[in-house]
Design an enzyme around this catalytic site. Structure first.
Site, PDB file in Angstrom:
ATOM      1  N   THR A 131       0.709  -1.182  -0.095  1.00 33.50           N
ATOM      2  CA  THR A 131      -0.125   0.259   0.065  1.00 33.50           C
ATOM      3  C   THR A 131       0.987   1.072   0.145  1.00 33.50           C
ATOM      4  O   THR A 131       1.927   1.159   0.245  1.00 33.50           O
ATOM      5  CB  THR A 131      -0.838   0.019   1.083  1.00 33.50           C
ATOM      6  OG1 THR A 131      -1.487   1.289   1.247  1.00 33.50           O
ATOM      7  CG2 THR A 131      -0.163  -0.331   2.511  1.00 33.50           C
ATOM      8  N   ASP A 132       0.341   2.181  -0.669  1.00 35.03           N
ATOM      9  CA  ASP A 132       1.058   3.678  -0.569  1.00 35.03           C
ATOM     10  C   ASP A 132       1.317   4.181   1.049  1.00 35.03           C
ATOM     11  O   ASP A 132       1.920   5.216   1.224  1.00 35.03           O
ATOM     12  CB  ASP A 132       0.469   4.886  -1.421  1.00 35.03           C
ATOM     13  CG  ASP A 132      -1.020   4.970  -0.868  1.00 35.03           C
ATOM     14  OD1 ASP A 132      -1.674   4.440  -0.042  1.00 35.03           O
ATOM     15  OD2 ASP A 132      -1.737   6.019  -1.509  1.00 35.03           O
ATOM     16  N   GLU A 133       0.478   3.521   1.936  1.00 36.46           N
ATOM     17  CA  GLU A 133       0.448   4.201   3.434  1.00 36.46           C
ATOM     18  C   GLU A 133       1.768   3.760   3.917  1.00 36.46           C
ATOM     19  O   GLU A 133       2.107   4.458   4.854  1.00 36.46           O
ATOM     20  CB  GLU A 133      -0.750   3.321   4.047  1.00 36.46           C
ATOM     21  CG  GLU A 133      -2.079   3.775   3.494  1.00 36.46           C
ATOM     22  CD  GLU A 133      -3.040   3.480   4.475  1.00 36.46           C
ATOM     23  OE1 GLU A 133      -2.802   3.593   5.599  1.00 36.46           O
ATOM     24  OE2 GLU A 133      -4.281   3.378   4.190  1.00 36.46           O
ATOM     25  N   TYR A 155      -1.221  -0.526  11.148  1.00 37.12           N
ATOM     26  CA  TYR A 155      -1.679  -0.978   9.883  1.00 37.12           C
ATOM     27  C   TYR A 155      -0.367  -0.864   9.077  1.00 37.12           C
ATOM     28  O   TYR A 155       0.364  -1.757   8.383  1.00 37.12           O
ATOM     29  CB  TYR A 155      -2.769  -0.774   9.305  1.00 37.12           C
ATOM     30  CG  TYR A 155      -2.941  -0.885   7.893  1.00 37.12           C
ATOM     31  CD1 TYR A 155      -3.125  -2.233   7.253  1.00 37.12           C
ATOM     32  CD2 TYR A 155      -2.933   0.182   7.005  1.00 37.12           C
ATOM     33  CE1 TYR A 155      -3.590  -2.633   6.001  1.00 37.12           C
ATOM     34  CE2 TYR A 155      -3.412  -0.206   5.550  1.00 37.12           C
ATOM     35  CZ  TYR A 155      -3.194  -1.456   5.296  1.00 37.12           C
ATOM     36  OH  TYR A 155      -3.449  -1.635   3.713  1.00 37.12           O
ATOM     37  N   LYS A 159       2.603  -3.254   7.098  1.00 37.45           N
ATOM     38  CA  LYS A 159       2.680  -3.710   5.793  1.00 37.45           C
ATOM     39  C   LYS A 159       4.050  -3.284   5.429  1.00 37.45           C
ATOM     40  O   LYS A 159       4.661  -4.183   4.666  1.00 37.45           O
ATOM     41  CB  LYS A 159       1.692  -2.581   4.964  1.00 37.45           C
ATOM     42  CG  LYS A 159       0.069  -3.086   5.140  1.00 37.45           C
ATOM     43  CD  LYS A 159      -0.273  -4.375   4.585  1.00 37.45           C
ATOM     44  CE  LYS A 159      -0.045  -4.268   3.145  1.00 37.45           C
ATOM     45  NZ  LYS A 159      -0.367  -5.550   2.659  1.00 37.45           N
TER      46      LYS A 159
HETATM   47  N1  LIG Z   1      -8.329  -1.417   0.220  1.00 38.43           N
HETATM   48  C1  LIG Z   1      -7.553  -0.589  -0.510  1.00 38.43           C
HETATM   49  O1  LIG Z   1      -7.734   0.530  -0.635  1.00 38.43           O
HETATM   50  C2  LIG Z   1      -6.033  -0.906  -0.377  1.00 38.43           C
HETATM   51  C3  LIG Z   1      -5.225  -0.218  -0.964  1.00 38.43           C
HETATM   52  C4  LIG Z   1      -3.866  -0.609  -1.391  1.00 38.43           C
HETATM   53  C5  LIG Z   1      -3.653  -1.557  -0.865  1.00 38.43           C
HETATM   54  N2  LIG Z   1      -4.249  -2.550  -0.448  1.00 38.43           N
HETATM   55  C6  LIG Z   1      -3.751  -4.077   0.145  1.00 38.43           C
HETATM   56  O2  LIG Z   1      -4.639  -4.882  -0.644  1.00 38.43           O
HETATM   57  C7  LIG Z   1      -4.456  -6.197   0.100  1.00 38.43           C
HETATM   58  C8  LIG Z   1      -6.002  -6.525   0.056  1.00 38.43           C
HETATM   59  O3  LIG Z   1      -6.727  -5.576   0.798  1.00 38.43           O
HETATM   60  P1  LIG Z   1      -8.565  -5.602   0.648  1.00 38.43           P
HETATM   61  O4  LIG Z   1      -9.072  -4.243   0.773  1.00 38.43           O
HETATM   62  O5  LIG Z   1      -8.835  -6.547  -0.304  1.00 38.43           O
HETATM   63  O6  LIG Z   1      -8.667  -6.138   2.257  1.00 38.43           O
HETATM   64  P2  LIG Z   1      -9.840  -7.059   2.657  1.00 38.43           P
HETATM   65  O7  LIG Z   1      -9.668  -6.740   4.261  1.00 38.43           O
HETATM   66  O8  LIG Z   1     -11.110  -6.747   1.945  1.00 38.43           O
HETATM   67  O9  LIG Z   1      -9.501  -8.625   2.629  1.00 38.43           O
HETATM   68  C9  LIG Z   1      -8.495  -9.333   3.214  1.00 38.43           C
HETATM   69  C10 LIG Z   1      -8.662 -10.894   3.085  1.00 38.43           C
HETATM   70  O10 LIG Z   1      -7.822 -11.573   3.672  1.00 38.43           O
HETATM   71  C11 LIG Z   1      -8.208 -12.348   4.661  1.00 38.43           C
HETATM   72  N3  LIG Z   1      -7.137 -12.602   5.495  1.00 38.43           N
HETATM   73  C12 LIG Z   1      -7.049 -11.972   6.495  1.00 38.43           C
HETATM   74  N4  LIG Z   1      -6.148 -12.378   7.398  1.00 38.43           N
HETATM   75  C13 LIG Z   1      -5.913 -13.607   6.845  1.00 38.43           C
HETATM   76  C14 LIG Z   1      -4.745 -14.602   7.013  1.00 38.43           C
HETATM   77  N5  LIG Z   1      -3.855 -14.614   8.192  1.00 38.43           N
HETATM   78  N6  LIG Z   1      -4.633 -15.666   6.461  1.00 38.43           N
HETATM   79  C15 LIG Z   1      -5.727 -15.786   5.029  1.00 38.43           C
HETATM   80  N7  LIG Z   1      -6.350 -14.801   4.922  1.00 38.43           N
HETATM   81  C16 LIG Z   1      -6.398 -13.982   5.707  1.00 38.43           C
HETATM   82  C17 LIG Z   1      -9.507 -12.032   4.875  1.00 38.43           C
HETATM   83  O11 LIG Z   1     -10.353 -12.983   5.215  1.00 38.43           O
HETATM   84  C18 LIG Z   1     -10.254 -11.250   3.780  1.00 38.43           C
HETATM   85  O12 LIG Z   1     -10.692 -12.101   2.712  1.00 38.43           O
HETATM   86  C19 LIG Z   1      -4.108  -5.783   1.497  1.00 38.43           C
HETATM   87  O13 LIG Z   1      -2.722  -6.250   1.502  1.00 38.43           O
HETATM   88  C20 LIG Z   1      -4.135  -4.184   1.658  1.00 38.43           C
HETATM   89  O14 LIG Z   1      -3.028  -3.782   2.291  1.00 38.43           O
HETATM   90  C21 LIG Z   1      -5.578  -2.136  -0.004  1.00 38.43           C
END
Ligand SMILES: NC(=O)c1ccc[n+]([C@@H]2O[C@H](COP(=O)([O-])OP(=O)(O)OC[C@H]3O[C@@H](n4cnc5c(N)ncnc54)[C@H](O)[C@@H]3O)[C@@H](O)[C@H]2O)c1
Length: 348
Positions: A131-133, A155, A159
């Site tokens: 993430t950009d964070e 968080y 990351k």
């Molecule tokens: N949502 C955003 O805006 C955004 C932006 C940039 C990066 N990201 C990154 O993208 C990735 C996915 O984000 P998201 O928004 O889909 O998150 P989300 O919370 O919607 O989904 C996370 C998924 O991971 C599963 N999970 C959690 N812990 C787990 C574990 N220990 N083992 C197996 N599965 C596990 C959860 O059940 C869920 O299905 C993350 O790494 C996040 O940092 C998200």
């Protein structure tokens, strides 16, 4: 050529959309999901995929945690996997301020277990979605891949920790790992605790939306399918050991986005309820992602913000069974009480 991709966290927002992207754009690929089904992961999020690949062997789901060495290695022994894309994470900033332990377990230790398993099983490429964070706040200028890591919440720090494990694995063992850093995503199937689906689902019900502070924080928005195409592009064309920003040049304040949602759903301004910012000094003021490196390799986002936002709002209007089932759960109601109860009282 046919490949099998293991998508960890595939029952979540970005992971499930990436599964859709792969099944649609690579008709000869198989997708395997490993997901712990935490509060943020839902089998209902994968129901359309299960239906569309019914009676084919193109999709398979395994329950389990990425930090469980036995589960991960057992899966990689029983399935022939070419690529791993890690979307599994604890992903909610505000929750990380209250319960950082699970973030360190999943976002740091879990990443380490995946990297180790990738090395042991000779996985061709493993892509870690970050993430950009990790950059912290951009008071001026834009984040490039060379910007220093300066995370401001548990968080973001977790990351960054996962990314550093990836970097060290590459240097120490030659593991073919790639890292992507993306801005704020929006689109279908986003768990309704994140700003956009939280506000959309509340506005559909004509409920107040709690806006932190004056809403002047700037986020760099991207439609989830553009993020997915970026992940896929880096997986196939990136150089192992490298980091790639993914962004769509779309900075908006939270207040601007909220006003747009009010317009799209034809709701009055009086539904905005400003509340004290629970992140305080840890609330990054501005994110701004410079994705020119990835663009120079040929990747482009293709979903303009306004049309993608309209499409997203329509999706939540048309898929109320999906989110109402989540919103009705006791753990979601407890989340609402804990975070917003003091400010919204009876309006919750
Ligand atoms: N949502 C955003 O805006 C955004 C932006 C940039 C990066 N990201 C990154 O993208 C990735 C996915 O984000 P998201 O928004 O889909 O998150 P989300 O919370 O919607 O989904 C996370 C998924 O991971 C599963 N999970 C959690 N812990 C787990 C574990 N220990 N083992 C197996 N599965 C596990 C959860 O059940 C869920 O299905 C993350 O790494 C996040 O940092 C998200």
């Amino acid at each position: 050529m046919s490949k099998t991709i293991l998508v960890t966290g595939g029952a979540g927002f970005i992971g499930s959309n990436y599964c859709r992207y792969v099944l649609q754009h690579h008709p000869d690929y198989r997708v395997i999901v490993l997901d712990a089904l935490t509060y943020a992961g839902n089998l209902s999020t994968l129901a359309d995929i299960q239906q569309s690949v019914d009676r084919t062997d193109r999709f398979r789901f395994y329950p389990g945690r990425i930090q469980d060495e036995t589960v991960v290695n057992g899966l990689l022994r029983s399935e022939r996997v070419d690529y791993i894309v890690n979307c599994a994470a604890e992903s909610h900033n505000d929750r990380s301020l209250l319960e950082p332990g699970s973030f360190i377990q999943t976002d740091v230790y879990g990443v380490f277990i995946l990297l180790d398993a990738a090395k042991r099983h000779g996985i061709e490429r493993i892509l870690h979605v970050s993430t950009d964070e990790v950059y912290g706040t951009a008071d001026t200028g834009r984040f490039t891949e060379q910007s220093p890591l300066a995370p401001n919440t548990p968080y973001a720090a977790s990351k960054a920790g996962g990314e550093l494990q990836a970097r060290a694995h590459r240097v120490a063992y030659g593991t073919p790992v790639l890292v992507t850093r993306c801005g704020n995503n929006f689109g279908p199937y986003q768990y309704p605790e994140k700003l956009l689906p939280f506000f959309i689902t509340r506005l559909i019900d004509r409920k107040k939306v709690p806006l932190y502070g004056t809403g002047e924080q700037v986020r760099d928005w991207i439609f989830v399918m553009d993020h997915c195409s970026g992940i896929d592009f880096v997986l196939h064309h990136g150089t192992p050991g490298e980091v790639y920003n993914i962004g769509a040049d779309c900075e908006r304040t939270n207040l601007e986005v909220t006003h747009r949602l009010l317009q799209l759903l034809d709701r009055p301004e009086t539904l905005i309820r400003p509340i004290p910012d629970p992140r305080g000094a840890a609330h990054d003021r501005r994110y701004s992602v410079d994705a020119s490196r990835l663009r120079s390799l040929g990747w482009r986002p293709t979903h303009p913000f306004d049309t993608a936002l309209e499409q997203t709002v329509r999706w939540y209007v048309e898929h109320q069974t999906w989110w109402r089932e989540i919103v009705a759960r006791p753990d979601y109601q407890a989340f609402l009480q804990r975070f917003y109860g003091p400010y919204l009282g009876e309006d919750l």
